[in-house]
Design a protein around this motif. Structure first.
Motif, PDB file in Angstrom:
ATOM      1  N   UNK A  27       0.827  -1.209   0.000  1.00 16.70           N
ATOM      2  CA  UNK A  27       0.000   0.000   0.000  1.00 16.70           C
ATOM      3  C   UNK A  27       0.859   1.255   0.000  1.00 16.70           C
ATOM      4  N   UNK A  28       1.829   1.316   0.912  1.00 19.49           N
ATOM      5  CA  UNK A  28       2.618   2.542   1.040  1.00 19.49           C
ATOM      6  C   UNK A  28       3.662   2.698  -0.059  1.00 19.49           C
ATOM      7  N   UNK A  29       4.122   1.588  -0.644  1.00 18.73           N
ATOM      8  CA  UNK A  29       5.016   1.701  -1.794  1.00 18.73           C
ATOM      9  C   UNK A  29       4.277   2.360  -2.954  1.00 18.73           C
ATOM     10  N   UNK A  30       3.057   1.912  -3.200  1.00 16.22           N
ATOM     11  CA  UNK A  30       2.256   2.511  -4.262  1.00 16.22           C
ATOM     12  C   UNK A  30       1.981   3.983  -4.010  1.00 16.22           C
ATOM     13  N   UNK A  31       1.630   4.307  -2.771  1.00 18.18           N
ATOM     14  CA  UNK A  31       1.382   5.706  -2.417  1.00 18.18           C
ATOM     15  C   UNK A  31       2.647   6.538  -2.598  1.00 18.18           C
ATOM     16  N   UNK A  32       3.753   6.026  -2.111  1.00 19.33           N
ATOM     17  CA  UNK A  32       5.018   6.751  -2.190  1.00 19.33           C
ATOM     18  C   UNK A  32       5.400   7.062  -3.634  1.00 19.33           C
ATOM     19  N   UNK A  33       5.296   6.063  -4.498  1.00 27.46           N
ATOM     20  CA  UNK A  33       5.653   6.262  -5.905  1.00 27.46           C
ATOM     21  C   UNK A  33       4.712   7.255  -6.588  1.00 27.46           C
ATOM     22  N   UNK A  34       3.446   7.212  -6.222  1.00 27.33           N
ATOM     23  CA  UNK A  34       2.456   8.048  -6.891  1.00 27.33           C
ATOM     24  C   UNK A  34       2.402   9.480  -6.365  1.00 27.33           C
ATOM     25  N   UNK A  35       2.716   9.700  -5.075  1.00 26.69           N
ATOM     26  CA  UNK A  35       2.394  10.995  -4.479  1.00 26.69           C
ATOM     27  C   UNK A  35       3.520  11.748  -3.776  1.00 26.69           C
ATOM     28  N   UNK A  36       4.562  11.076  -3.316  1.00 29.58           N
ATOM     29  CA  UNK A  36       5.573  11.791  -2.515  1.00 29.58           C
ATOM     30  C   UNK A  36       6.187  12.979  -3.251  1.00 29.58           C
ATOM     31  N   UNK A  37       6.404  12.845  -4.532  1.00 29.53           N
ATOM     32  CA  UNK A  37       7.043  13.926  -5.289  1.00 29.53           C
ATOM     33  C   UNK A  37       6.198  15.192  -5.312  1.00 29.53           C
ATOM     34  N   UNK A  38       4.875  15.051  -5.169  1.00 29.65           N
ATOM     35  CA  UNK A  38       3.988  16.215  -5.232  1.00 29.65           C
ATOM     36  C   UNK A  38       3.648  16.799  -3.862  1.00 29.65           C
ATOM     37  N   UNK A  39       3.958  16.097  -2.788  1.00 35.58           N
ATOM     38  CA  UNK A  39       3.601  16.585  -1.455  1.00 35.58           C
ATOM     39  C   UNK A  39       4.528  17.713  -1.030  1.00 35.58           C
ATOM     40  N   UNK A  40       3.958  18.711  -0.367  1.00 33.14           N
ATOM     41  CA  UNK A  40       4.739  19.819   0.167  1.00 33.14           C
ATOM     42  C   UNK A  40       5.339  19.466   1.517  1.00 33.14           C
ATOM     43  N   UNK A  41       6.111  20.374   2.055  1.00 33.79           N
ATOM     44  CA  UNK A  41       6.826  20.138   3.313  1.00 33.79           C
ATOM     45  C   UNK A  41       5.878  19.799   4.464  1.00 33.79           C
ATOM     46  N   UNK A  42       4.764  20.497   4.583  1.00 36.32           N
ATOM     47  CA  UNK A  42       3.827  20.242   5.681  1.00 36.32           C
ATOM     48  C   UNK A  42       3.208  18.852   5.564  1.00 36.32           C
ATOM     49  N   UNK A  43       2.805  18.470   4.345  1.00 38.09           N
ATOM     50  CA  UNK A  43       2.231  17.141   4.151  1.00 38.09           C
ATOM     51  C   UNK A  43       3.267  16.049   4.379  1.00 38.09           C
ATOM     52  N   UNK A  44       4.492  16.281   3.959  1.00 34.67           N
ATOM     53  CA  UNK A  44       5.558  15.314   4.192  1.00 34.67           C
ATOM     54  C   UNK A  44       5.807  15.125   5.692  1.00 34.67           C
ATOM     55  N   UNK A  45       5.733  16.206   6.448  1.00 30.91           N
ATOM     56  CA  UNK A  45       5.923  16.110   7.898  1.00 30.91           C
ATOM     57  C   UNK A  45       4.816  15.276   8.539  1.00 30.91           C
ATOM     58  N   UNK A  46       3.584  15.448   8.080  1.00 31.09           N
ATOM     59  CA  UNK A  46       2.470  14.640   8.600  1.00 31.09           C
ATOM     60  C   UNK A  46       2.672  13.183   8.204  1.00 31.09           C
TER      61      UNK A  46
END
Length: 91
Positions: A27-46
């Motif tokens: 689940x988290x591998x798929x999420x990471x590949x699809x979304x981490x590049x677009x998340x901002x600093x605040x979302x990454x911290x959460x």
């Protein structure tokens, strides 16, 4: 000194793909590949804080077996979208 975003994304990706239970790896591998590049600093911290949670709790939140803490609800909605077929059959 704060961590550069590219370094943080790489670290969070590694934490996403090496979880305690296989379901959360998927689940988290798929999420990471699809979304981490677009998340901002605040979302990454959460997301970073969320990755400190127990995998069994995370799976229950993703699969809808229990409610996640409010601070994770936005990310959890994104994660659930990519988890269809892993946590429940596709419609």
């Amino acid at each position: 000194m704060s961590e550069p975003l590219d370094v943080m994304r790489k670290r969070l990706h590694m934490r996403s793909i090496r979880r305690g239970i296989k379901e959360m790896d998927l689940i988290l591998t798929g999420f990471s590949k699809a979304h981490l590049a677009q998340l901002g600093a605040a979302q990454l911290a959460v997301y970073d804080r969320m990755l400190n949670e127990n995998d069994h709790d995370l799976y229950q939140w993703v699969s809808g077996q229990s409610d996640e803490p409010p601070e994770y609800s936005g990310l959890m909605d994104m994660i659930r979208e990519g988890a269809v077929g892993i946590t429940k059959p596709t419609a």
